[in-house]
Enzyme design. Structure first.
Site, mmCIF file in Angstrom:
data_model
loop_
_atom_site.group_PDB
_atom_site.id
_atom_site.type_symbol
_atom_site.label_atom_id
_atom_site.label_comp_id
_atom_site.label_asym_id
_atom_site.label_seq_id
_atom_site.Cartn_x
_atom_site.Cartn_y
_atom_site.Cartn_z
ATOM 1 C CG ASP A 186 -4.075 3.748 -4.528
ATOM 2 O OD1 ASP A 186 -3.612 2.599 -4.676
ATOM 3 O OD2 ASP A 186 -3.714 4.524 -3.624
ATOM 4 N NE ARG A 187 -5.230 4.213 1.372
ATOM 5 C CZ ARG A 187 -5.374 3.195 2.233
ATOM 6 N NH1 ARG A 187 -5.130 1.965 1.833
ATOM 7 N NH2 ARG A 187 -5.785 3.414 3.466
ATOM 8 C CG HIS A 237 2.099 -0.599 0.505
ATOM 9 N ND1 HIS A 237 1.910 -1.624 -0.394
ATOM 10 C CD2 HIS A 237 1.051 0.248 0.333
ATOM 11 C CE1 HIS A 237 0.812 -1.403 -1.094
ATOM 12 N NE2 HIS A 237 0.259 -0.281 -0.669
ATOM 13 C CE1 TYR A 291 -1.730 2.273 1.953
ATOM 14 C CE2 TYR A 291 -1.211 4.614 2.100
ATOM 15 C CZ TYR A 291 -1.382 3.471 1.348
ATOM 16 O OH TYR A 291 -1.209 3.515 -0.011
ATOM 17 C CG HIS A 326 -1.501 1.298 -9.242
ATOM 18 N ND1 HIS A 326 -2.743 0.783 -8.918
ATOM 19 C CD2 HIS A 326 -1.229 2.243 -8.298
ATOM 20 C CE1 HIS A 326 -3.194 1.377 -7.820
ATOM 21 N NE2 HIS A 326 -2.302 2.269 -7.433
#
Length: 290
Positions: free
Chosen positions: A105-106, A150, A206, A268
Protein backbone atom coordinates in the site's frame (compact mmCIF):
# COMPACT_ATOMS: atom_id res chain seq x y z
CA UNK A 1 3.78 -9.87 18.92
CA UNK A 2 7.36 -9.96 17.61
CA UNK A 3 8.75 -12.34 20.23
CA UNK A 4 12.54 -12.22 20.08
CA UNK A 5 12.60 -8.92 18.17
CA UNK A 6 14.36 -5.82 19.46
CA UNK A 7 12.53 -2.49 19.45
CA UNK A 8 14.52 0.71 19.08
CA UNK A 9 14.31 4.28 17.82
CA UNK A 10 16.63 5.60 15.12
CA UNK A 11 17.27 9.33 14.89
CA UNK A 12 17.60 10.01 11.15
CA UNK A 13 18.26 13.71 11.60
CA UNK A 14 14.86 14.67 10.20
CA UNK A 15 12.75 12.11 12.09
CA UNK A 16 12.74 9.56 14.89
CA UNK A 17 11.83 6.16 13.49
CA UNK A 18 10.52 3.30 15.64
CA UNK A 19 11.93 -0.02 14.41
CA UNK A 20 11.39 -3.67 15.23
CA UNK A 21 14.25 -5.92 14.09
CA UNK A 22 15.76 -9.35 14.59
CA UNK A 23 18.07 -11.86 12.91
CA UNK A 24 21.51 -11.99 11.32
CA UNK A 25 20.85 -13.13 7.73
CA UNK A 26 20.22 -11.10 4.57
CA UNK A 27 18.21 -8.04 5.62
CA UNK A 28 14.52 -7.91 4.66
CA UNK A 29 12.83 -4.54 5.21
CA UNK A 30 9.02 -4.55 5.43
CA UNK A 31 7.17 -1.24 4.95
CA UNK A 32 3.53 -0.99 6.03
CA UNK A 33 0.62 0.90 4.46
CA UNK A 34 -2.12 3.23 5.68
CA UNK A 35 -3.28 3.39 8.42
CA UNK A 36 -1.28 0.47 9.78
CA UNK A 37 1.97 0.39 11.73
CA UNK A 38 4.88 -2.03 11.60
CA UNK A 39 2.68 -4.37 13.66
CA UNK A 40 0.80 -5.30 10.47
CA UNK A 41 3.76 -7.64 9.73
CA UNK A 42 3.50 -9.47 13.08
CA UNK A 43 2.52 -12.76 11.41
CA UNK A 44 4.88 -12.49 8.42
CA UNK A 45 8.05 -11.27 10.17
CA UNK A 46 8.58 -14.41 12.33
CA UNK A 47 8.09 -16.65 9.27
CA UNK A 48 10.78 -14.77 7.36
CA UNK A 49 13.03 -14.93 10.42
CA UNK A 50 12.58 -18.72 10.42
CA UNK A 51 13.70 -18.75 6.77
CA UNK A 52 17.05 -17.29 7.79
CA UNK A 53 16.53 -13.61 7.04
CA UNK A 54 17.17 -10.63 9.27
CA UNK A 55 13.84 -8.79 9.42
CA UNK A 56 13.35 -5.04 9.92
CA UNK A 57 9.90 -3.50 10.39
CA UNK A 58 9.86 0.30 10.81
CA UNK A 59 6.93 2.60 11.49
CA UNK A 60 7.00 5.04 8.57
CA UNK A 61 7.55 8.73 9.31
CA UNK A 62 4.53 10.07 11.22
CA UNK A 63 2.83 6.67 11.52
CA UNK A 64 2.61 4.63 14.70
CA UNK A 65 5.39 5.57 17.09
CA UNK A 66 7.59 7.34 14.53
CA UNK A 67 7.77 11.11 14.49
CA UNK A 68 8.83 13.47 11.73
CA UNK A 69 9.08 17.20 11.13
CA UNK A 70 6.11 19.53 11.06
CA UNK A 71 4.08 19.58 7.84
CA UNK A 72 4.96 22.19 5.22
CA UNK A 73 2.88 23.94 2.58
CA UNK A 74 4.61 22.01 -0.22
CA UNK A 75 4.19 18.67 1.66
CA UNK A 76 7.86 17.84 1.00
CA UNK A 77 8.60 16.71 4.62
CA UNK A 78 6.18 13.82 4.02
CA UNK A 79 7.19 13.01 0.45
CA UNK A 80 8.16 9.46 -0.43
CA UNK A 81 11.71 10.70 -1.06
CA UNK A 82 11.91 12.08 2.49
CA UNK A 83 10.46 8.90 4.01
CA UNK A 84 12.76 6.75 1.87
CA UNK A 85 15.70 8.72 3.30
CA UNK A 86 14.54 7.64 6.78
CA UNK A 87 14.71 3.98 5.73
CA UNK A 88 18.17 4.49 4.29
CA UNK A 89 19.27 6.03 7.61
CA UNK A 90 17.78 3.08 9.52
CA UNK A 91 19.80 0.70 7.33
CA UNK A 92 22.99 2.61 8.11
CA UNK A 93 22.19 2.57 11.84
CA UNK A 94 21.61 -1.19 11.78
CA UNK A 95 24.72 -1.85 9.68
CA UNK A 96 22.95 -3.04 6.52
CA UNK A 97 24.76 -2.15 3.30
CA UNK A 98 22.18 -3.97 1.15
CA UNK A 99 18.54 -4.82 1.68
CA UNK A 100 15.71 -6.92 0.29
CA UNK A 101 12.76 -4.55 0.32
CA UNK A 102 8.99 -5.08 0.42
CA UNK A 103 6.25 -2.48 0.74
CA UNK A 104 2.49 -2.71 0.97
CA UNK A 105 0.00 0.00 0.00
CA UNK A 106 1.54 3.41 0.91
CA UNK A 107 4.70 1.61 1.99
CA UNK A 108 5.12 0.34 -1.55
CA UNK A 109 5.45 3.92 -2.81
CA UNK A 110 8.24 4.54 -0.29
CA UNK A 111 9.91 1.29 -1.34
CA UNK A 112 9.58 2.24 -5.02
CA UNK A 113 11.19 5.64 -4.39
CA UNK A 114 14.02 4.13 -2.34
CA UNK A 115 14.73 1.56 -5.07
CA UNK A 116 14.74 4.21 -7.81
CA UNK A 117 16.95 6.63 -5.92
CA UNK A 118 19.32 4.10 -4.31
CA UNK A 119 19.70 0.96 -6.45
CA UNK A 120 23.04 0.39 -4.73
CA UNK A 121 21.13 -0.28 -1.50
CA UNK A 122 18.09 -2.24 -2.74
CA UNK A 123 18.95 -5.68 -4.07
CA UNK A 124 15.38 -6.81 -4.78
CA UNK A 125 12.02 -5.03 -4.56
CA UNK A 126 8.58 -6.48 -3.77
CA UNK A 127 5.48 -4.27 -4.10
CA UNK A 128 2.11 -5.36 -2.76
CA UNK A 129 -1.31 -4.07 -3.83
CA UNK A 130 0.07 -1.14 -5.77
CA UNK A 131 1.11 0.47 -9.00
CA UNK A 132 3.02 3.80 -9.10
CA UNK A 133 1.05 6.87 -8.04
CA UNK A 134 1.47 8.48 -11.46
CA UNK A 135 0.06 5.37 -13.13
CA UNK A 136 -3.05 5.52 -10.94
CA UNK A 137 -3.61 9.17 -11.75
CA UNK A 138 -2.99 8.74 -15.47
CA UNK A 139 -5.81 6.18 -15.49
CA UNK A 140 -8.14 8.01 -13.09
CA UNK A 141 -11.75 7.78 -14.18
CA UNK A 142 -15.14 7.64 -12.47
CA UNK A 143 -14.54 4.05 -11.30
CA UNK A 144 -11.21 4.96 -9.73
CA UNK A 145 -12.53 8.14 -8.15
CA UNK A 146 -15.48 6.25 -6.66
CA UNK A 147 -13.39 3.39 -5.28
CA UNK A 148 -10.40 5.50 -4.19
CA UNK A 149 -12.23 8.68 -3.18
CA UNK A 150 -10.21 8.88 0.03
CA UNK A 151 -7.12 9.95 -1.96
CA UNK A 152 -8.89 13.18 -2.92
CA UNK A 153 -10.67 13.68 0.40
CA UNK A 154 -7.42 13.30 2.36
CA UNK A 155 -5.78 15.87 0.08
CA UNK A 156 -8.18 18.63 1.12
CA UNK A 157 -6.85 21.21 3.60
CA UNK A 158 -8.05 20.98 7.22
CA UNK A 159 -11.38 19.23 6.59
CA UNK A 160 -10.10 15.63 6.88
CA UNK A 161 -8.38 16.39 10.20
CA UNK A 162 -11.61 17.79 11.63
CA UNK A 163 -13.68 14.82 10.43
CA UNK A 164 -11.29 12.05 11.49
CA UNK A 165 -10.13 13.43 14.83
CA UNK A 166 -13.75 13.98 15.90
CA UNK A 167 -14.00 10.19 16.32
CA UNK A 168 -10.89 8.40 14.97
CA UNK A 169 -11.91 4.96 16.17
CA UNK A 170 -15.25 5.20 14.37
CA UNK A 171 -13.47 6.34 11.19
CA UNK A 172 -10.96 3.49 11.13
CA UNK A 173 -12.90 0.70 12.85
CA UNK A 174 -14.87 -0.55 9.78
CA UNK A 175 -11.62 -1.72 8.11
CA UNK A 176 -9.86 -2.79 11.30
CA UNK A 177 -11.29 -6.13 12.40
CA UNK A 178 -9.39 -7.30 15.51
CA UNK A 179 -10.18 -10.92 14.67
CA UNK A 180 -8.35 -10.59 11.35
CA UNK A 181 -5.64 -8.23 12.56
CA UNK A 182 -4.85 -9.87 15.90
CA UNK A 183 -5.77 -8.15 19.15
CA UNK A 184 -2.37 -6.57 19.86
CA UNK A 185 -1.98 -5.29 16.29
CA UNK A 186 -5.48 -3.80 16.46
CA UNK A 187 -4.76 -2.14 19.82
CA UNK A 188 -1.58 -0.59 18.44
CA UNK A 189 -3.45 0.81 15.44
CA UNK A 190 -6.20 2.31 17.61
CA UNK A 191 -3.64 3.89 19.93
CA UNK A 192 -1.93 5.50 16.94
CA UNK A 193 -5.04 6.96 15.32
CA UNK A 194 -6.16 8.58 18.59
CA UNK A 195 -3.17 10.94 18.24
CA UNK A 196 -4.07 14.01 16.14
CA UNK A 197 -0.38 14.43 15.22
CA UNK A 198 -0.37 10.95 13.70
CA UNK A 199 -3.59 11.60 11.80
CA UNK A 200 -2.12 14.81 10.37
CA UNK A 201 1.05 13.04 9.26
CA UNK A 202 -0.92 10.26 7.56
CA UNK A 203 -2.93 12.86 5.67
CA UNK A 204 0.26 14.63 4.64
CA UNK A 205 1.38 11.32 3.12
CA UNK A 206 -1.60 11.53 0.74
CA UNK A 207 -1.17 15.26 0.09
CA UNK A 208 2.44 14.64 -0.88
CA UNK A 209 1.28 11.80 -3.12
CA UNK A 210 -0.86 14.07 -5.29
CA UNK A 211 1.76 16.84 -5.49
CA UNK A 212 5.49 16.37 -4.92
CA UNK A 213 5.45 12.56 -5.34
CA UNK A 214 3.51 12.78 -8.58
CA UNK A 215 5.97 15.34 -9.94
CA UNK A 216 8.92 13.17 -8.90
CA UNK A 217 7.52 10.15 -10.75
CA UNK A 218 6.73 12.22 -13.83
CA UNK A 219 10.32 13.51 -13.81
CA UNK A 220 11.58 9.92 -13.52
CA UNK A 221 9.52 8.87 -16.52
CA UNK A 222 10.67 11.85 -18.59
CA UNK A 223 14.29 11.02 -17.77
CA UNK A 224 13.80 7.34 -18.61
CA UNK A 225 14.69 6.13 -15.12
CA UNK A 226 13.88 2.49 -14.45
CA UNK A 227 14.23 0.01 -11.62
CA UNK A 228 17.51 -1.83 -12.01
CA UNK A 229 16.74 -4.74 -9.71
CA UNK A 230 14.26 -7.65 -10.00
CA UNK A 231 10.72 -6.72 -8.97
CA UNK A 232 8.01 -8.96 -7.49
CA UNK A 233 4.38 -7.80 -7.63
CA UNK A 234 1.88 -9.36 -5.23
CA UNK A 235 -1.78 -8.40 -5.17
CA UNK A 236 -4.91 -9.38 -3.26
CA UNK A 237 -7.63 -11.42 -4.92
CA UNK A 238 -10.37 -9.66 -2.96
CA UNK A 239 -9.17 -6.10 -3.41
CA UNK A 240 -9.94 -3.89 -6.43
CA UNK A 241 -6.51 -3.40 -8.03
CA UNK A 242 -7.00 -6.17 -10.58
CA UNK A 243 -10.60 -5.11 -11.21
CA UNK A 244 -9.39 -1.63 -12.14
CA UNK A 245 -6.27 -2.49 -14.15
CA UNK A 246 -6.07 -6.19 -14.90
CA UNK A 247 -2.73 -7.83 -14.17
CA UNK A 248 -0.66 -5.12 -12.38
CA UNK A 249 2.59 -6.72 -13.54
CA UNK A 250 1.95 -5.30 -17.00
CA UNK A 251 2.05 -1.76 -15.61
CA UNK A 252 5.19 -2.39 -13.56
CA UNK A 253 6.98 -3.63 -16.70
CA UNK A 254 6.95 -0.02 -17.90
CA UNK A 255 9.23 0.69 -14.91
CA UNK A 256 11.37 -2.45 -14.66
CA UNK A 257 12.83 -5.07 -16.98
CA UNK A 258 12.46 -8.07 -14.67
CA UNK A 259 8.98 -8.36 -13.14
CA UNK A 260 7.37 -11.44 -11.65
CA UNK A 261 4.76 -12.12 -8.95
CA UNK A 262 1.26 -13.47 -8.44
CA UNK A 263 -2.16 -13.00 -6.93
CA UNK A 264 -2.59 -13.83 -3.22
CA UNK A 265 -5.95 -15.17 -2.01
CA UNK A 266 -6.75 -12.45 0.51
CA UNK A 267 -8.35 -9.13 1.20
CA UNK A 268 -6.34 -5.92 1.01
CA UNK A 269 -4.35 -6.43 4.23
CA UNK A 270 -2.77 -9.61 2.95
CA UNK A 271 0.08 -9.69 5.51
CA UNK A 272 -2.56 -10.08 8.21
CA UNK A 273 -4.99 -12.30 6.30
CA UNK A 274 -2.62 -14.58 4.34
CA UNK A 275 0.73 -14.43 6.18
CA UNK A 276 1.93 -17.90 5.17
CA UNK A 277 1.38 -17.20 1.46
CA UNK A 278 3.01 -13.77 1.74
CA UNK A 279 6.04 -15.09 3.64
CA UNK A 280 6.40 -17.95 1.17
CA UNK A 281 6.20 -15.66 -1.88
CA UNK A 282 8.62 -13.12 -0.41
CA UNK A 283 11.07 -15.76 0.78
CA UNK A 284 11.08 -17.48 -2.60
CA UNK A 285 11.67 -14.18 -4.40
CA UNK A 286 14.34 -12.94 -2.01
CA UNK A 287 16.21 -16.25 -2.29
CA UNK A 288 15.78 -16.05 -6.09
CA UNK A 289 13.96 -19.39 -6.35
CA UNK A 290 12.22 -19.33 -9.72
Amino acid sequence: MFEGFDATEVDTGAARIFVRHAGDGPAVYLLHGHPRTSATWHRVAPLLLEQGFAVVCPDLRGYGRSRGPAPAADHAPHSKRAVAADIRAVARALGHERMLLAGHDRGSYVAFRLALDHPDLVERLAVMDSIPISEHLARADARFATAWWHWFFFAQPEIPERVITADPEAWYRPKADPAKMGAANHAELMAAVRDPQTVRAMLEDYRAGLTVDLRDEQADRAAGRRLEMPVCVLWSSRDDLEDLYGDPRRIWRDWADEVRGRRIESGHHLAEEAPEDVASALGEFFRDER
